[in-house]
Design an enzyme around this catalytic site. Structure first.
Site, mmCIF file in Angstrom:
data_model
loop_
_atom_site.group_PDB
_atom_site.id
_atom_site.type_symbol
_atom_site.label_atom_id
_atom_site.label_comp_id
_atom_site.label_asym_id
_atom_site.label_seq_id
_atom_site.Cartn_x
_atom_site.Cartn_y
_atom_site.Cartn_z
ATOM 1 N N CYS A 114 0.826 -1.228 0.000
ATOM 2 C CA CYS A 114 0.000 0.000 0.000
ATOM 3 C C CYS A 114 0.848 1.261 0.000
ATOM 4 O O CYS A 114 0.420 2.303 -0.491
ATOM 5 C CB CYS A 114 -0.917 0.010 1.205
ATOM 6 S SG CYS A 114 -1.900 -1.476 1.316
ATOM 7 N N HIS A 276 -3.772 7.075 1.025
ATOM 8 C CA HIS A 276 -3.965 5.769 0.376
ATOM 9 C C HIS A 276 -5.389 5.322 0.694
ATOM 10 O O HIS A 276 -5.835 5.420 1.841
ATOM 11 C CB HIS A 276 -2.937 4.766 0.922
ATOM 12 C CG HIS A 276 -3.367 3.348 0.748
ATOM 13 N ND1 HIS A 276 -3.712 2.837 -0.488
ATOM 14 C CD2 HIS A 276 -3.540 2.344 1.644
ATOM 15 C CE1 HIS A 276 -4.073 1.573 -0.329
ATOM 16 N NE2 HIS A 276 -3.981 1.253 0.941
ATOM 17 N N ASN A 306 -9.859 -0.555 -2.808
ATOM 18 C CA ASN A 306 -8.461 -0.343 -2.415
ATOM 19 C C ASN A 306 -7.575 -0.936 -3.524
ATOM 20 O O ASN A 306 -7.557 -2.142 -3.729
ATOM 21 C CB ASN A 306 -8.237 -1.040 -1.075
ATOM 22 C CG ASN A 306 -6.808 -0.973 -0.573
ATOM 23 O OD1 ASN A 306 -5.891 -0.646 -1.329
ATOM 24 N ND2 ASN A 306 -6.615 -1.297 0.692
HETATM 25 O O1 UT7 Z 1 -4.657 -1.163 2.471
HETATM 26 C C1 UT7 Z 1 -3.759 -1.753 3.336
HETATM 27 C C2 UT7 Z 1 -4.155 -1.629 4.726
HETATM 28 N N1 UT7 Z 1 -5.429 -2.236 4.975
HETATM 29 C C3 UT7 Z 1 -6.243 -1.659 5.809
HETATM 30 O O2 UT7 Z 1 -5.942 -0.595 6.303
HETATM 31 C C4 UT7 Z 1 -7.511 -2.373 6.175
HETATM 32 C C5 UT7 Z 1 -7.797 -2.195 7.626
HETATM 33 N N2 UT7 Z 1 -8.958 -2.953 8.104
HETATM 34 C C6 UT7 Z 1 -10.212 -2.724 7.650
HETATM 35 O O3 UT7 Z 1 -10.431 -1.895 6.782
HETATM 36 C C7 UT7 Z 1 -11.334 -3.457 8.338
HETATM 37 O O4 UT7 Z 1 -10.830 -4.171 9.430
HETATM 38 C C8 UT7 Z 1 -12.113 -4.428 7.404
HETATM 39 C C9 UT7 Z 1 -12.929 -3.642 6.410
HETATM 40 C C10 UT7 Z 1 -11.146 -5.341 6.693
HETATM 41 C C11 UT7 Z 1 -13.070 -5.294 8.197
HETATM 42 O O5 UT7 Z 1 -13.980 -4.468 8.916
HETATM 43 P P1 UT7 Z 1 -14.186 -4.660 10.478
HETATM 44 O O6 UT7 Z 1 -15.204 -3.686 10.866
HETATM 45 O O7 UT7 Z 1 -12.850 -4.597 11.142
HETATM 46 O O8 UT7 Z 1 -14.812 -6.104 10.557
HETATM 47 P P2 UT7 Z 1 -14.256 -7.432 11.267
HETATM 48 O O9 UT7 Z 1 -13.166 -8.030 10.473
HETATM 49 O O10 UT7 Z 1 -14.027 -7.139 12.717
HETATM 50 O O11 UT7 Z 1 -15.522 -8.358 11.160
HETATM 51 C C12 UT7 Z 1 -16.772 -8.028 11.774
HETATM 52 C C13 UT7 Z 1 -17.832 -9.023 11.325
HETATM 53 C C14 UT7 Z 1 -17.387 -10.475 11.464
HETATM 54 O O12 UT7 Z 1 -18.534 -11.246 11.823
HETATM 55 P P3 UT7 Z 1 -18.769 -11.663 13.356
HETATM 56 O O13 UT7 Z 1 -17.552 -12.459 13.752
HETATM 57 O O14 UT7 Z 1 -18.875 -10.366 14.114
HETATM 58 O O15 UT7 Z 1 -20.036 -12.456 13.296
HETATM 59 C C15 UT7 Z 1 -16.999 -10.844 10.060
HETATM 60 O O16 UT7 Z 1 -17.119 -12.218 9.798
HETATM 61 O O17 UT7 Z 1 -18.142 -8.824 9.939
HETATM 62 C C16 UT7 Z 1 -18.013 -10.070 9.247
HETATM 63 N N3 UT7 Z 1 -17.541 -9.784 7.886
HETATM 64 C C17 UT7 Z 1 -18.389 -9.583 6.857
HETATM 65 N N4 UT7 Z 1 -19.730 -9.590 6.771
HETATM 66 C C18 UT7 Z 1 -20.266 -9.348 5.554
HETATM 67 C C19 UT7 Z 1 -16.265 -9.664 7.443
HETATM 68 N N5 UT7 Z 1 -16.256 -9.381 6.137
HETATM 69 C C20 UT7 Z 1 -17.557 -9.328 5.740
HETATM 70 C C21 UT7 Z 1 -18.207 -9.084 4.506
HETATM 71 N N6 UT7 Z 1 -19.554 -9.096 4.475
HETATM 72 N N7 UT7 Z 1 -17.516 -8.806 3.384
#
Ligand code: UT7
Length: 349
Positions: A114, A276, A306
Site C-alpha cells: 500500500c 492511500h 483499495n
Molecule cells: O490497504 C492496506 C491496509 N489495509 C487496511 O488498512 C484495512 C484495515 N482494516 C479494515 O479496513 C477493516 O478491518 C475491514 C474492512 C477489513 C473489516 O472491517 P471490520 O469492521 O474490522 O470487521 P471485522 O473483520 O471485525 O468483522 C466483523 C464481522 C465479522 O462477523 P462476526 O464475527 O462479528 O459475526 C466478520 O465475519 O463482519 C463479518 N464480515 C463480513 N460480513 C459481511 C467480514 N467481512 C464481511 C463481509 N460481508 N464482506
C-alpha cells in the site's frame, strides 16, 4: 539542491465495474456491510487475459508522459510499484521498458504494497535531486482480481480490493519552492504476517542441517504450494483487519504531521491530503484527527476499492483532473499498509 516536480500524471482503470451486489453471487456478504465498514460501492476488475498489471501501468504511463510534455524515448528511469506483478520475476519495470520500446534504461520494482507508490516517489526524488536522472516514470499498478478468495472465507479481504493503475513523470522543478519538499518512510516488521500473502514463498525450507535435503520434485513443490496450504486458503492474501485498522489510524496522522512539521507547516497550510484509499472509515478518522475540512481530503475508494500501490496516483490524478489541485497548492500523499510500511510525500504543486 534541485527539487523534483510531478510534471505529468495519468491513470487507467478497467472498464468492467464489479458492484457489491455482484459480490453476493460468490460469498455471504451484502451492500450495507461493505458500504458501512469500508465506504466501497464498486470496484473495477481487469479483463482476465487481456489486461495485466503491466498493461494497465502502460496505459496510465502513456497519459502521464504526454501530459509531462515528453516522450517514452526521453524517459531515463522506470520505477514500478506493485504487489501483483505479471510474473514472480522479473518485475513489471522491464515489461514496461519493452512494451513502450524505451531505451535500455534502468528499471526498478518496488515491493511495498500500500505504501509502494510513496516509496517509489521517494526513490525517484533522490535520483532527480542528485541530478542523475531528468525524466523518471513512476507507476503504481495492481491486478488484485486474479488472486482473491471469492468464497465467504475470504470476504473481509476480497470485497476491499480493486484493479487499476496510476503513473507520474518526475522532472527537475524549474520554479523556486515548487516540487517535492520532503519524503518520509517508515517500517515496523513486527507484524509482517498481519497482512500478507504467505505462499508461494521461500519460508518453506528444503534444507536440512545446512545441506539440500534429498527431496524429490513433488515433495519440493509441495513445500511451496501443498494441498494443505490451498485447503487453508494460504495461497490468498491474509489480513487481520481490525489489527491493521488500529495501527493505520495512528500512523497515518503521525506521518502527515511529520511531513508538515519538518517543513515548518501546519494542517492549516494543507490544500489537499491524498490518503492511500484503504478504507473510507480510516480516511475519515485521519481527517478528524488532523482537523481537516472535507475539501482538504480526497477520497474515491467508493468507486475503485483499495488498489494498493495504485490508489494514491489514481486519487491524485482524479483530484488534479477535477481542478482540486492547482499550481502552488500544498499536497500531502500518505500511505500505510502491509509490512507494516508507511510514509508520506509533501509536494508544493
Ligand atoms: O490497504 C492496506 C491496509 N489495509 C487496511 O488498512 C484495512 C484495515 N482494516 C479494515 O479496513 C477493516 O478491518 C475491514 C474492512 C477489513 C473489516 O472491517 P471490520 O469492521 O474490522 O470487521 P471485522 O473483520 O471485525 O468483522 C466483523 C464481522 C465479522 O462477523 P462476526 O464475527 O462479528 O459475526 C466478520 O465475519 O463482519 C463479518 N464480515 C463480513 N460480513 C459481511 C467480514 N467481512 C464481511 C463481509 N460481508 N464482506
Amino acid at each position: 539542491m534541485l527539487k523534483s516536480k510531478i510534471a505529468g500524471i495519468g491513470m487507467y482503470v478497467p472498464e468492467n465495474i464489479f458492484t457489491n451486489e455482484d459480490m453476493k453471487q460468490y460469498m455471504d456478504t451484502n451492500d450495507e456491510w461493505i458500504q458501512e465498514r469500508t465506504g466501497i460501492k464498486e470496484r473495477r476488475y481487469a479483463h482476465r487475459t487481456e489486461e495485466t498489471t503491466t498493461t494497465m501501468g502502460v496505459e496510465a504511463a502513456k497519459i502521464a508522459i504526454k501530459r509531462a510534455g515528453t516522450t517514452a524515448a526521453e524517459i531515463d528511469f522506470i520505477i514500478f510499484a506493485t504487489l501483483s506483478p505479471d510474473y514472480y520475476f522479473p518485475g513489471c519495470g522491464v515489461l514496461v521498458q519493452r512494451a513502450m520500446q524505451m531505451n535500455e534504461i534502468g528499471a526498478l520494482d518496488i515491493r511495498n504494497q500500500c505504501s509502494g507508490f510513496v516509496y517509489a516517489l521517494s526513490v525517484a526524488d533522490q535520483f532527480i535531486k542528485t541530478g542523475m536522472y531528468k525524466n523518471i516514470l513512476v507507476i503504481g499498478s495492481e491486478k488484485h482480481s486474479f488472486g482473491l478468495d471469492f468464497s465467504t472465507r475470504g470476504r473481509n479481504i476480497s470485497v476491499i480490493f480493486g484493479d487499476g493503475a496510476g503513473a507520474v513523470v518526475l522532472q527537475p522543478a524549474q520554479k523556486d519552492g515548487q516540487g517535492i519538499l520532503s519524503t518520509h518512510l517508515h517500517s515496523d516488521g513486527e507484524n509482517a504476517e498481519m497482512l500478507a500473502m504467505y505462499n508461494p514463498g521461500t519460508h518453506a525450507n528444503h534444507w536440512v542441517n545446512d545441506k539440500v535435503a534429498d527431496f524429490n520434485d513433488a515433495e519440493i513443490a509441495d513445500m511451496f504450494m501443498s494441498k494443505e496450504m490451498i485447503d487453508k486458503g494460504q495461497n490468498f492474501p491474509f489480513m487481520d483487519g481490525p489489527a491493521v485498522f488500529k495501527k493505520a489510524i495512528v500512523k497515518f496522522p503521525e506521518v502527515v504531521v511529520e511531513a508538515l512539521s519538518q517543513n515548518g507547516l501546519t494542517t492549516a497550510d494543507l490544500n489537499m491530503l491524498i490518503p492511500h484509499q484503504a478504507n473510507l472509515r480510516i480516511s475519515q478518522f485521519v481527517q478528524q484527527k488532523l482537523g481537516l475540512q472535507d475539501h482538504q481530503v480526497y477520497n474515491n475508494i467508493q468507486k475503485y476499492g483499495n488498489t494498493t500501490a495504485a490508489s494514491i496516483p489514481i486519487a491524485l490524478c482524479e483530484a488534479w483532473e477535477q481542478g482540486k489541485i492547482k499550481e502552488g497548492d500544498l499536497v500531502c500523499l500518505a500511505a500505510f499498509g502491509s509490512g507494516y510500511t508507511w510514509g508520506s510525500v509533501l509536494v508544493r504543486w
